[in-house]
Motif scaffolding. Sequence first.
Motif, PDB file in Angstrom:
ATOM      1  N   SER A  73       0.829  -1.202   0.000  1.00 25.57           N
ATOM      2  CA  SER A  73       0.000   0.000   0.000  1.00 25.57           C
ATOM      3  C   SER A  73       0.868   1.259   0.000  1.00 25.57           C
ATOM      4  CB  SER A  73      -0.926  -0.020   1.219  1.00 25.57           C
ATOM      5  OG  SER A  73      -1.639   1.180   1.346  1.00 25.57           O
ATOM      6  N   PHE A  74       1.930   1.246   0.792  1.00 26.14           N
ATOM      7  CA  PHE A  74       2.855   2.387   0.826  1.00 26.14           C
ATOM      8  C   PHE A  74       3.479   2.618  -0.547  1.00 26.14           C
ATOM      9  CE2 PHE A  74       7.202   3.979   1.231  1.00 26.14           C
ATOM     10  CZ  PHE A  74       6.960   5.208   1.823  1.00 26.14           C
ATOM     11  N   MET A  75       3.942   1.541  -1.182  1.00 28.89           N
ATOM     12  CA  MET A  75       4.574   1.684  -2.498  1.00 28.89           C
ATOM     13  C   MET A  75       3.575   2.196  -3.531  1.00 28.89           C
ATOM     14  SD  MET A  75       7.328  -1.449  -2.731  1.00 28.89           S
ATOM     15  CE  MET A  75       6.090  -2.668  -3.016  1.00 28.89           C
ATOM     16  N   GLU A  76       2.347   1.708  -3.471  1.00 29.71           N
ATOM     17  CA  GLU A  76       1.312   2.189  -4.396  1.00 29.71           C
ATOM     18  C   GLU A  76       1.000   3.660  -4.153  1.00 29.71           C
ATOM     19  OE1 GLU A  76      -1.966  -0.526  -3.889  1.00 29.71           O
ATOM     20  OE2 GLU A  76      -0.835  -2.169  -4.818  1.00 29.71           O
ATOM     21  N   SER A  77       1.001   4.092  -2.907  1.00 27.36           N
ATOM     22  CA  SER A  77       0.712   5.505  -2.613  1.00 27.36           C
ATOM     23  C   SER A  77       1.842   6.406  -3.138  1.00 27.36           C
ATOM     24  CB  SER A  77       0.503   5.732  -1.114  1.00 27.36           C
ATOM     25  OG  SER A  77       1.709   5.609  -0.392  1.00 27.36           O
ATOM     26  N   LYS A  78       3.081   5.929  -3.104  1.00 29.11           N
ATOM     27  CA  LYS A  78       4.198   6.689  -3.662  1.00 29.11           C
ATOM     28  C   LYS A  78       4.077   6.809  -5.170  1.00 29.11           C
ATOM     29  CE  LYS A  78       8.304   5.474  -2.759  1.00 29.11           C
ATOM     30  NZ  LYS A  78       9.604   4.895  -2.417  1.00 29.11           N
ATOM     31  N   THR A  79       3.648   5.726  -5.829  1.00 22.44           N
ATOM     32  CA  THR A  79       3.498   5.712  -7.278  1.00 22.44           C
ATOM     33  C   THR A  79       2.387   6.667  -7.700  1.00 22.44           C
ATOM     34  OG1 THR A  79       4.218   3.422  -7.340  1.00 22.44           O
ATOM     35  CG2 THR A  79       3.071   4.234  -9.271  1.00 22.44           C
ATOM     36  N   ASN A  80       1.301   6.698  -6.942  1.00 22.57           N
ATOM     37  CA  ASN A  80       0.171   7.554  -7.291  1.00 22.57           C
ATOM     38  C   ASN A  80       0.493   9.032  -7.120  1.00 22.57           C
ATOM     39  OD1 ASN A  80      -1.393   5.324  -7.901  1.00 22.57           O
ATOM     40  ND2 ASN A  80      -2.260   5.184  -5.856  1.00 22.57           N
TER      41      ASN A  80
END
Length: 140
Positions: free
Chosen positions: A131-138
């Motif tokens: 979830s953290f990695m996806e939030s950085k990508t977004n």
Amino acid sequence: MARLVAIDYGNKRTGLAVTDPLQIIATALETVPTHTLLDRLKAYVATEPVEGFVVGWPTNTDGTDTHTTAPVRGLIKKLKTMFPEQTVHQHDERFTSRMALQSMIAGGTSKKDRREKGNIDMVSATIILQSFMESKTNVQ
């Protein structure tokens, strides 16, 4: 690139997950007794390049602190002191235990393995990290 390590802190057990070196995939690492957590992280950082830590931030659904919030604050302070070269991020961990259990059921994990709390802690750490990695990508 270096890995990120996720921490799903608990009073008795703490789940750990890591990324691959390119920070694409989050994978469960292990569950450790919480009293051994810092020693385990020191050993891991000594053998693997680690860019930072992602600590699951416990709050109630209304945003107020839980019984675990104060110990997690203490952990974050210790991480920043012990690992000054690594960044420490907080990431919302609400519902991760429930999501972990559901993903274990969907993945066909046996009831016996689902009853093992340490397995849920590792999967929760993995969900926090992904979830953290996806939030950085977004954001980028």
